[in-house]
Design a protein around this motif. Structure first.
Motif, PDB file in Angstrom:
ATOM      1  N   ILE A 165     -27.181   8.553  -5.466  1.00  0.00           N
ATOM      2  CA  ILE A 165     -26.811   8.203  -4.106  1.00  0.00           C
ATOM      3  C   ILE A 165     -27.738   7.095  -3.615  1.00  0.00           C
ATOM      4  O   ILE A 165     -28.715   6.740  -4.287  1.00  0.00           O
ATOM      5  N   ASP A 166     -27.428   6.543  -2.436  1.00  0.00           N
ATOM      6  CA  ASP A 166     -28.279   5.499  -1.849  1.00  0.00           C
ATOM      7  C   ASP A 166     -29.013   5.961  -0.608  1.00  0.00           C
ATOM      8  O   ASP A 166     -29.902   5.262  -0.115  1.00  0.00           O
ATOM      9  N   GLY A 167     -28.632   7.123  -0.053  1.00  0.00           N
ATOM     10  CA  GLY A 167     -29.317   7.601   1.142  1.00  0.00           C
ATOM     11  C   GLY A 167     -28.590   8.740   1.809  1.00  0.00           C
ATOM     12  O   GLY A 167     -27.659   9.326   1.249  1.00  0.00           O
ATOM     13  N   PHE A 168     -29.029   9.039   3.039  1.00  0.00           N
ATOM     14  CA  PHE A 168     -28.510  10.175   3.798  1.00  0.00           C
ATOM     15  C   PHE A 168     -28.200   9.741   5.226  1.00  0.00           C
ATOM     16  O   PHE A 168     -28.824   8.839   5.772  1.00  0.00           O
ATOM     17  N   GLU A 169     -27.250  10.430   5.820  1.00  0.00           N
ATOM     18  CA  GLU A 169     -26.956  10.238   7.239  1.00  0.00           C
ATOM     19  C   GLU A 169     -27.069  11.589   7.925  1.00  0.00           C
ATOM     20  O   GLU A 169     -26.491  12.578   7.467  1.00  0.00           O
ATOM     21  N   ILE A 170     -27.806  11.621   9.026  1.00  0.00           N
ATOM     22  CA  ILE A 170     -28.036  12.852   9.779  1.00  0.00           C
ATOM     23  C   ILE A 170     -27.367  12.736  11.136  1.00  0.00           C
ATOM     24  O   ILE A 170     -27.488  11.708  11.818  1.00  0.00           O
ATOM     25  N   LYS A 191     -34.429   9.397  -2.600  1.00  0.00           N
ATOM     26  CA  LYS A 191     -35.241  10.497  -3.113  1.00  0.00           C
ATOM     27  C   LYS A 191     -35.756  11.414  -2.010  1.00  0.00           C
ATOM     28  O   LYS A 191     -36.449  12.392  -2.288  1.00  0.00           O
ATOM     29  N   ALA A 192     -35.419  11.113  -0.777  1.00  0.00           N
ATOM     30  CA  ALA A 192     -35.899  11.916   0.354  1.00  0.00           C
ATOM     31  C   ALA A 192     -35.335  13.329   0.299  1.00  0.00           C
ATOM     32  O   ALA A 192     -34.220  13.552  -0.180  1.00  0.00           O
ATOM     33  N   THR A 193     -36.110  14.293   0.802  1.00  0.00           N
ATOM     34  CA  THR A 193     -35.654  15.679   0.859  1.00  0.00           C
ATOM     35  C   THR A 193     -35.798  16.270   2.268  1.00  0.00           C
ATOM     36  O   THR A 193     -35.542  17.458   2.467  1.00  0.00           O
ATOM     37  N   LYS A 194     -36.182  15.419   3.221  1.00  0.00           N
ATOM     38  CA  LYS A 194     -36.280  15.894   4.599  1.00  0.00           C
ATOM     39  C   LYS A 194     -36.249  14.711   5.562  1.00  0.00           C
ATOM     40  O   LYS A 194     -36.453  13.564   5.163  1.00  0.00           O
TER      41      LYS A 194
END
Length: 234
Positions: A165-170, A191-194
Motif C-alpha cells: 500500500i502507499d498509506g492510510f486515510e483516517i 509502514k505506519a501502525t498508528k
C-alpha cells in the motif's frame, strides 16, 4: 360429290383438332394431301427460387454487475445467456491485475483496473454477442485494533502493519456513525501502525475508522473502511 364430302370431313376434323390445341401449318390442305399438324409449345414454367435463410437473432448476456466489480481477492462474473445457445468464454485485458477462469471466476493479482470480456459464440441461429465488465482491484483493508485518548484533546488509533500500500486515510467525527460531516487526515507512511489526531473537543465521544490506499497510474484506489471504533477524548 365425294370431293365435297371429303372437304366437309376435313373442315370438321380441323375444328376438332384446333379446339384440342393443335394448329395446322396450312389452314386448308390441297386436295389429296394430308394436313400438316403442329403442336403448340407448352408455356414456360417460372424458375424455382431458393428460399433465403432466416436472419440470425441476437443473443442476450446478463450479469449481476455490468459496470464495475470491486474486489480484493476473488469474485464471480455470474454471466448467463437469457437468449441464445452459444458457448460463453471469458478473457481479461490485464493478467497482472486480474485473471479469469473458464467458468468466470475472477482472481485479483494486483491493485488496478482490468476489463473482463464475456463472449457468446456464434451459432446457426444466433449472432455472436459480447459484453464487458470492469474489474477494480482495491488494496487490502485493515482492522483498527485500538483507539484511546491519553492526553487532552487527542486520540490515537492503532492497527497492524499492511503490505503493498502507499498509506492510510483516517476519518473521525464527534457527531454520529454516518460520518456525513466527518474530518479526514492521511498518513503517507505505508509502514505506519498508528496515528494521533489532535485539536479535538475535550470530553467528547469520537468515532474513528481507517482505510488503506494505493496510487496506480495516477489513480488512487481505496480499501473498504474498517469497522468503527469509538473513544471519549480527555
Amino acid at each position: 360429290m365425294f370431293k365435297k364430302r371429303l372437304i366437309s370431313v376435313l373442315l370438321v376434323l380441323t375444328l376438332v383438332l384446333t379446339s384440342a390445341g393443335f394448329v395446322f401449318a396450312d389452314e386448308q390442305a390441297p386436295a389429296g394431301e394430308e394436313p400438316v399438324v403442329t403442336e403448340e409449345p407448352a408455356p414456360a414454367e417460372d424458375p424455382v427460387t431458393a428460399e433465403e435463410p432466416a436472419p440470425k437473432l441476437d443473443q442476450v448476456i446478463t450479469a449481476p454487475e455490468l459496470k464495475t466489480i470491486t474486489i480484493t481477492k476473488t469474485a464471480k462474473v455470474g454471466a448467463k445467456l437469457t437468449a441464445g445457445d452459444g458457448a460463453l468464454t471469458y478473457a481479461t485485458s490485464d493478467k497482472k491485475v486480474a485473471t479469469v477462469t473458464k467458468s468466470g471466476i475472477i482472481k485479483a493479482k494486483a491493485v488496478g483496473t482490468a476489463t473482463i470480456t464475456v463472449t457468446a459464440s456464434e451459432t446457426e441461429a444466433y449472432n455472436a454477442q459480447v459484453i464487458e465488465v470492469t474489474v477494480k482491484v482495491i488494496p487490502k483493508g485493515i482492522a483498527v485494533q485500538k483507539v484511546f485518548s491519553k492526553k487532552s484533546a487527542k486520540l490515537t488509533a492503532k492497527w497492524a502493519a499492511v503490505k503493498k500500500i502507499d498509506g492510510f486515510e483516517i476519518q473521525y467525527t464527534n457527531k454520529d456513525k454516518t460520518f456525513k460531516k466527518a474530518k479526514k487526515t492521511k498518513v503517507k507512511n505505508p509502514k505506519a501502525t498508528k496515528v494521533t489526531v489532535e485539536k479535538l473537543k475535550k470530553h467528547q465521544k469520537y468515532f474513528v475508522r481507517v482505510r488503506t490506499y494505493k496510487v496506480v497510474n495516477g489513480e488512487t484506489y481505496y480499501s473498504n473502511w474498517s469497522k468503527v471504533k469509538s473513544v471519549k477524548v480527555k
